[in-house]
Design an enzyme around this catalytic site. Structure first.
Site, mmCIF file in Angstrom:
data_model
loop_
_atom_site.group_PDB
_atom_site.id
_atom_site.type_symbol
_atom_site.label_atom_id
_atom_site.label_comp_id
_atom_site.label_asym_id
_atom_site.label_seq_id
_atom_site.Cartn_x
_atom_site.Cartn_y
_atom_site.Cartn_z
ATOM 1 N N LEU A 123 0.848 -1.196 0.000
ATOM 2 C CA LEU A 123 0.000 0.000 0.000
ATOM 3 C C LEU A 123 0.878 1.237 0.000
ATOM 4 O O LEU A 123 1.937 1.244 0.621
ATOM 5 C CB LEU A 123 -0.852 0.031 1.267
ATOM 6 N N ASP A 167 -10.870 0.616 7.061
ATOM 7 C CA ASP A 167 -10.604 -0.258 8.206
ATOM 8 C C ASP A 167 -9.246 0.080 8.802
ATOM 9 O O ASP A 167 -8.466 0.812 8.205
ATOM 10 C CB ASP A 167 -10.741 -1.750 7.866
ATOM 11 N N LYS A 180 -5.414 -0.173 9.911
ATOM 12 C CA LYS A 180 -4.231 -0.844 9.373
ATOM 13 C C LYS A 180 -3.630 -1.663 10.508
ATOM 14 O O LYS A 180 -3.035 -1.114 11.444
ATOM 15 C CB LYS A 180 -3.219 0.160 8.828
ATOM 16 N N ARG A 186 2.743 -13.297 2.257
ATOM 17 C CA ARG A 186 2.793 -12.430 1.097
ATOM 18 C C ARG A 186 4.094 -12.628 0.323
ATOM 19 O O ARG A 186 4.130 -12.549 -0.894
ATOM 20 C CB ARG A 186 2.675 -10.971 1.530
#
Ligand code: IVH
Length: 677
Positions: free
Chosen positions: A81, A111, A113, A134
């Site tokens: 992000l 929402d 983080k 990830r």
């Protein structure tokens, strides 16, 4: 320093901080400080496109996968992000959205983080079948077994209409503040490693090879989105973020708390203020909010940059700041001999934590900030990371403040220090400086190196101090008597240490030992390249400068550093010692000098069903020999499915994903064909 040099220096610094944060779990600077470096680099690269390179940290989607787990490819990349740091920037962000999609209205799903580890969990026909970290955004580590131990993660989804045929849930694995403190208390009692913060504890738990460990940790998973979805049911809507989140929730998944829909950009501001006001009352650590465009059609049209979606942004909270006195500046000596100044502060409460030290980086930074000893200073921290000194409060000076003079001799071995041309840091160049030795050994046994648990820095200091260890090879020559002669060393501890050393030695790969040597500029990534190219350390040591520089990803500067390392007599002697004690890993099969020419390089294969002329493991061996990669689960990134008799569900999935399916004959033909070309 000219701009080009500054850009290169920023890249190196960011790489080092990334490594400390993600690989060593030992960050040196605070998140805001890191973000500032990153922003500065982004800005300079934007202004000077002629300096752009593919390997810049700004071009990375995520972070590298660690070794030890099977790789698992994401069918849709897991992007990072973009961060912004104020609501003014939020205004600029929404103005940009309006420019990109003129005349359109936006709704935002917001929402918190969450600060943990990003994981993707896969459900097939409503049943949990896989999970991956990830990793580098494209490929992560298969952590299915570990994720199955996370108690709030359903192994089967609640069926409210029809189960999803295929669903990739994305979210964060975290530990609550309360659980974190309880966990650390028990770690302490058991003389186990104490974690720096909940994020490290969560990440460290999921990345354990033994699922028994995460099973004992208070882990939780909170969903914040989805990857690929194949779900046909009458009463679900998957065309908004809100719709997806509602489906995940109704299926029994925990979704990020305090999340909701904002129908205007100003509602997002209100949400941010209330979240920030509440952050310390929340049971989890959070460092900001994430705002995502609600409409998936708009998301699609906005798309992605190289690193992050344009349709989402993280707005970070302001760092907590306080004033205190800079009592002293201590200078520490690192593994490479780098002298790092550390601020000693009069203890001050900062966001609920007492802070008494802060990082200062190097002599230039002290000068740039204009710090004097005994100054009143502004300090800040965000999350549970190491705090930083922002600036001196000059109005408060009394005249009694003192100039700080950077030492001209190493504070440990007292030999002279100097800086290399173009470098900001002073270094101690004494090869046998004990401080460097301790740091070097510490790195040698760290996760990136031989990954030897149970040999902490304190013990290394003691072993060096007693003269028992002078080189990394000496560690493996320690015996029970040596250890038992040390204060506070018991039978059990000595036994564990010896066992850990033995395991480290036996489990050592060529890649690990190359990393562990701590050659300047050679980190995990470069070590990987070298281990794929050379058979053992001798071959590497014999490689010439030009040959090394020609390896893709190495280049002349790193090659020079490698040459310099192996030309040093002491290091040559170390290799002889390694060989003598049997610490002599050879390249794994499939990795040798010819790898680049092998026919199946860059191809991944999933195997299913029964083969005729060979067993599955023989087929896997063959794939590896040809330079390819056998992987366990199918994704859009898989090159081929090799299907034998009775292939099962994988065949259907491959067809859906459009993966090329090979039978045994096709497979052998493919190899034959590729070998010819
Ligand atoms: S959405 C494509 N939502 O932040 C957008 N990420 O800096 C994907 N994170 O890797 C991310 N809380 O681990 C999203 N509510 C949230 C999040 C969140 C934490 C993490 C996530 C991601 C990282 C990116």
């Amino acid at each position: 320093m000219d701009t080009k040099q500054e850009i290169e220096k920023l890249r190196r610094d960011i790489e080092e901080h990334n490594h400390r944060y993600h690989v060593l779990d030992d960050p040196l600077i605070s998140d805001p400080e890191f973000d500032r470096l990153f922003k500065r680099l982004e800005k300079l690269e934007e202004k000077h496109p002629e300096c752009a390179v593919d390997y810049s940290p700004t071009k990375r989607i995520g972070d590298r996968p660690a070794s030890g787990f099977l790789p698992r490819e994401h069918s849709v990349p897991m992007y990072s992000l973009d961060n912004i740091f104020s609501l003014e920037e939020w205004g600029a962000y929404t103005r940009r959205l309006s420019r990109l999609l003129p005349g359109e209205d936006f709704e935002f799903w917001v929402d918190p983080k969450l600060d943990g580890l990003a994981v993707e969990v896969i459900y097939e026909q409503g049943v949990l079948t896989g999970a991956a970290t990830r990793g580098d955004g494209v490929r992560g580590e298969d952590v299915t077994l570990n994720m199955r131990t996370v108690r709030n993660l359903p192994l089967r989804l609640i069926e409210f209409t029809a189960p999803p045929e295929y669903l990739e849930v994305r979210g964060e694995v975290i530990i609550s503040r309360e659980d974190f403190h309880r966990l650390n208390r028990s770690q302490l009692e058991n003389r186990d490693k104490v974690f720096a913060n909940p994020r490290n504890a969560a990440a460290g738990s999921i990345r354990q090879l033994d699922p028994g460990i995460p099973a004992k940790r208070p882990l939780r998973f909170f969903a914040y989105g989805a990857g690929l979805i194949r779900w046909d049911a009458p009463d679900i809507s998957l065309d908004t973020q809100a719709g997806i989140m509602a489906c995940l929730k109704r299926s029994g998944l925990a979704t990020a708390p305090e999340a909701g829909l904002c129908t205007s950009e100003s509602e997002v501001r209100q949400y941010f203020h209330s979240l920030e006001a509440d952050r310390h009352n929340m049971s989890f650590e959070l460092d900001g909010m994430v705002a995502k465009i609600n409409d998936l059609g708009q998301q699609k049209r906005l798309g992605f940059t190289a690193r992050a979606p344009r349709w989402a942004v993280a707005v970070k909270f302001r760092a907590v700041q306080a004033r205190t006195i800079l009592e002293a500046i201590e200078v520490q000596v690192g593994r490479t001999g780098a002298l790092t100044p550390v601020a000693r502060l009069r203890p001050v409460l900062l966001g609920g934590v007492t802070v008494s030290r802060a990082t200062l980086h190097n002599a230039d930074e002290i000068r740039a900030k204009g710090l004097k000893l005994k100054d009143q200073v502004l300090v800040q921290r965000a999350g549970d990371v190491i705090p930083e000194v922002v600036r001196p409060i000059i109005e408060q000076r009394s005249g009694l403040e003192e100039e700080f003079v950077f030492p001209e001799i190493c504070p440990v071995c007292k030999s002279g220090v100097d800086r290399l041309p173009g470098e900001a840091v002073y270094r101690c160049f004494n090869l046998s400086c004990p401080a460097k030795l301790v740091q070097g050994l510490n790195y040698f046994v760290s996760k990136a190196g031989l990954d030897i648990d149970g040999l902490g820095r304190k013990w290394i200091e003691i072993l060096v101090d007693r003269g028992l260890v002078r080189t990394p090879a000496d560690l493996f020559r320690l015996n029970r008597q040596d250890l038992l002669a040390l204060d506070r060393m018991g039978d059990r501890l000595a036994g564990n240490m010896l066992k850990a050393l033995k395991q480290g030695l036996q489990g050592c790969t060529l890649e690990r030992i190359i990393t562990a040597l701590g050659i300047r500029l050679v980190g995990v990534e470069t070590a990987k390249l070298l281990a794929a190219r050379y058979r053992d350390l001798d071959e590497l040591a014999a490689a010439g400068q030009e040959e090394l520089a020609a390896i893709k990803g190495v280049g002349p500067e790193i090659a020079g550093s490698i040459r310099a390392f192996f030309q040093t007599g002491q290091n040559r002697a170390l290799l002889r010692d390694f060989r003598e004690i049997g610490l002599w890993p050879a390249a794994e099969s499939g990795a040798d000098s010819g790898n680049a020419q092998k026919p199946l390089v860059n191809e991944s294969f999933v195997l299913t069903g029964k083969l005729g002329s060979m067993t599955r493991s023989q087929a896997e061996e063959l794939i590896r020999e040809m330079g390819g990669r056998p992987v366990k689960s199918l994704s859009a990134a898989t090159s081929y499915l090799l299907a034998g008799e009775k292939p099962g569900a994988k065949l259907a999935r491959a067809k859906k994903l459009g993966t090329t399916v090979l039978d045994e004959e096709d497979f052998l033909e493919l190899i034959a064909r590729k070998q010819k070309t």
